[in-house]
Design a protein around this motif. Sequence first.
Motif, short mmCIF file in Angstrom:
data_model
loop_
_atom_site.label_atom_id
_atom_site.label_comp_id
_atom_site.label_asym_id
_atom_site.label_seq_id
_atom_site.Cartn_x
_atom_site.Cartn_y
_atom_site.Cartn_z
N GLU A 179 -17.09 20.53 -3.97
CA GLU A 179 -18.23 21.44 -3.84
C GLU A 179 -19.40 20.99 -4.72
OE1 GLU A 179 -18.60 23.78 -1.65
OE2 GLU A 179 -16.60 23.31 -0.88
N GLY A 180 -20.58 20.97 -4.09
CA GLY A 180 -21.80 20.62 -4.80
C GLY A 180 -22.05 19.14 -4.95
N ALA A 181 -21.11 18.31 -4.50
CA ALA A 181 -21.25 16.87 -4.67
C ALA A 181 -22.01 16.25 -3.51
CB ALA A 181 -19.88 16.21 -4.80
N GLY A 182 -22.69 15.15 -3.80
CA GLY A 182 -23.37 14.39 -2.78
C GLY A 182 -22.50 13.26 -2.28
N HIS A 183 -23.09 12.09 -2.09
CA HIS A 183 -22.39 10.97 -1.48
C HIS A 183 -21.47 10.23 -2.45
CE1 HIS A 183 -21.79 8.29 1.89
NE2 HIS A 183 -22.13 7.23 1.19
N TYR A 184 -21.65 10.46 -3.75
CA TYR A 184 -20.87 9.74 -4.76
C TYR A 184 -20.19 10.72 -5.73
CZ TYR A 184 -23.75 5.84 -3.09
OH TYR A 184 -24.38 4.91 -2.30
N THR A 197 0.83 -1.21 0.00
CA THR A 197 0.00 0.00 0.00
C THR A 197 0.86 1.25 0.00
OG1 THR A 197 -1.67 -1.19 1.31
CG2 THR A 197 -1.85 1.21 1.20
N GLY A 198 0.61 2.12 -0.99
CA GLY A 198 1.35 3.38 -1.05
C GLY A 198 0.58 4.56 -0.51
N GLY A 199 -0.75 4.44 -0.45
CA GLY A 199 -1.57 5.53 0.02
C GLY A 199 -3.01 5.09 0.17
N VAL A 200 -3.79 5.89 0.89
CA VAL A 200 -5.20 5.61 1.14
C VAL A 200 -6.01 6.84 0.78
CG1 VAL A 200 -6.93 5.25 2.95
CG2 VAL A 200 -4.85 3.88 2.94
N VAL A 201 -7.13 6.62 0.09
CA VAL A 201 -8.05 7.71 -0.25
C VAL A 201 -9.45 7.33 0.23
CG1 VAL A 201 -9.07 9.10 -2.09
CG2 VAL A 201 -6.67 8.35 -2.27
N LEU A 202 -10.06 8.19 1.01
CA LEU A 202 -11.43 8.00 1.46
C LEU A 202 -12.35 8.91 0.68
CD1 LEU A 202 -11.01 7.96 5.36
CD2 LEU A 202 -10.71 6.08 3.73
N VAL A 203 -13.44 8.36 0.19
CA VAL A 203 -14.44 9.14 -0.55
C VAL A 203 -15.76 9.05 0.20
CG1 VAL A 203 -15.60 9.51 -2.76
CG2 VAL A 203 -13.27 8.57 -2.73
N ASP A 204 -16.12 10.13 0.87
CA ASP A 204 -17.38 10.18 1.63
C ASP A 204 -17.54 8.92 2.48
OD1 ASP A 204 -19.43 12.56 0.40
OD2 ASP A 204 -17.67 12.05 -0.78
N ALA A 205 -16.54 8.66 3.28
CA ALA A 205 -16.43 7.38 3.98
C ALA A 205 -17.01 7.43 5.39
CB ALA A 205 -14.96 6.96 4.04
N PHE A 206 -17.35 6.24 5.88
CA PHE A 206 -17.83 6.07 7.26
C PHE A 206 -16.69 5.55 8.13
CE2 PHE A 206 -21.84 5.80 4.87
CZ PHE A 206 -22.61 6.70 5.59
N VAL A 207 -15.80 6.43 8.48
CA VAL A 207 -14.69 6.11 9.37
C VAL A 207 -14.51 7.30 10.31
CG1 VAL A 207 -12.23 5.55 9.55
CG2 VAL A 207 -13.53 4.76 7.58
N LEU A 250 -36.10 -0.05 -3.32
CA LEU A 250 -36.05 1.27 -2.70
C LEU A 250 -34.66 1.89 -2.78
CD1 LEU A 250 -38.19 0.88 0.56
CD2 LEU A 250 -38.71 2.28 -1.44
N TRP A 251 -33.63 1.04 -2.82
CA TRP A 251 -32.27 1.56 -2.89
C TRP A 251 -32.06 2.36 -4.18
CZ3 TRP A 251 -28.86 2.62 0.57
CH2 TRP A 251 -27.53 2.86 0.22
N GLY A 252 -32.67 1.90 -5.26
CA GLY A 252 -32.59 2.65 -6.52
C GLY A 252 -33.28 4.00 -6.39
N ALA A 253 -34.44 4.02 -5.74
CA ALA A 253 -35.14 5.29 -5.55
C ALA A 253 -34.36 6.22 -4.64
CB ALA A 253 -36.53 5.02 -4.97
N MET A 254 -33.68 5.66 -3.65
CA MET A 254 -32.94 6.49 -2.69
C MET A 254 -31.71 7.16 -3.31
SD MET A 254 -33.06 4.20 0.80
CE MET A 254 -31.94 5.32 1.65
N GLN A 255 -31.29 6.71 -4.48
CA GLN A 255 -30.14 7.33 -5.10
C GLN A 255 -30.37 8.81 -5.38
OE1 GLN A 255 -27.06 5.54 -5.48
NE2 GLN A 255 -28.38 4.41 -4.06
N LYS A 256 -31.63 9.19 -5.60
CA LYS A 256 -31.94 10.61 -5.80
C LYS A 256 -31.61 11.43 -4.56
CE LYS A 256 -35.52 10.28 -9.34
NZ LYS A 256 -36.93 10.63 -9.72
N PHE A 257 -31.66 10.79 -3.41
CA PHE A 257 -31.33 11.45 -2.15
C PHE A 257 -29.82 11.67 -2.04
CE2 PHE A 257 -30.29 10.75 2.46
CZ PHE A 257 -30.89 11.88 2.97
N TYR A 258 -29.05 10.75 -2.61
CA TYR A 258 -27.59 10.81 -2.49
C TYR A 258 -26.91 11.61 -3.59
CZ TYR A 258 -27.87 7.32 1.19
OH TYR A 258 -28.14 6.68 2.38
N TYR A 259 -27.60 11.85 -4.69
CA TYR A 259 -27.05 12.65 -5.78
C TYR A 259 -27.88 13.94 -5.90
CZ TYR A 259 -24.52 8.61 -7.84
OH TYR A 259 -23.68 7.55 -8.08
#
Length: 279
Positions: A248-253, A120-130, A156-165
């Motif tokens: 800026e302006g980004a959601g969970h993904y 491992t040379g590095g770690v990148v977290l993207v909107d992570a739960f840590v 419902l997970w597909g519908a919830m994507q509107k909440f995350y984006y």
Amino acid sequence: MNSTLGTTTRHLDVPGGRIAYDDTPGPGTPVVLLPGMLDRRTVYRHLAPLLSAAGHRVVTMDLRGMGESSTGFTDHTPAALADDLVALLAHLDLRGAVLVGSSYTGATVVRAAALAPGRTGGVVLVDAFVENLPLNAFQKALFGLATPLITAFPGLWGAMQKFYYPATARPADFDAYRADLARMLREPARKTALRGYLKGDSAPVGWCADVDVPALVLMGSKDPDFPDPGLVADRQAAALRGRKVMVEGAGHYPMAGHPQAVADALLPFLAELNDGTAR
């Protein structure tokens, strides 16, 4: 079989099943991309080409029971996924790889970095739960309600994507992608994995202390999973002794909604790893 990333899907046998991945060669730093829970590796379909175009080797991996990986696993915790990731690093004989985890798999890449420091040379977290803030009463109620509903009605997970984006942060293929996610999760064979991810401990505390590689924390400024995304990113960056970049302006993904902004943050980090100035 060809993935939607334009490369041939490969498989690695691990205890309990098979993990699907793809591997795009390049002379630069290898980057291994993990999706979040209930998602597929193709969530990086817009970011991966930008990294490849910059000359990096790009590997994306499907999680247990998701995408083109096999179902039937009994353990879907971030620690179990880290074992799969470490096995993949060894299988590909990757050294100095940058491990990128999104949401649920932020903990996974942190764990894998501690287990395989030589690879491992590095770690990148993207909107992570840590290293997150404790859930408030509203969040506890929301997650407590969402888990049984999604388990009973995976669509419902597909519908919830509107909440995350956010509406301004949706890729052109957003509707087709979330429809595919819903179809995948409705498959009866996915039920065990779905329950495992929804009930897993996605936000362990203390794991970052065992990581001794440069770290980058990326966080969408409009991520609805966090009451204060910037504060959570600060906590993660401090725990990993790294730095944060707010998208800026980004959601969970952000890798799907703002791939160029993510690439603009990630590529300099990779360059710094190459010349030894990253920390």
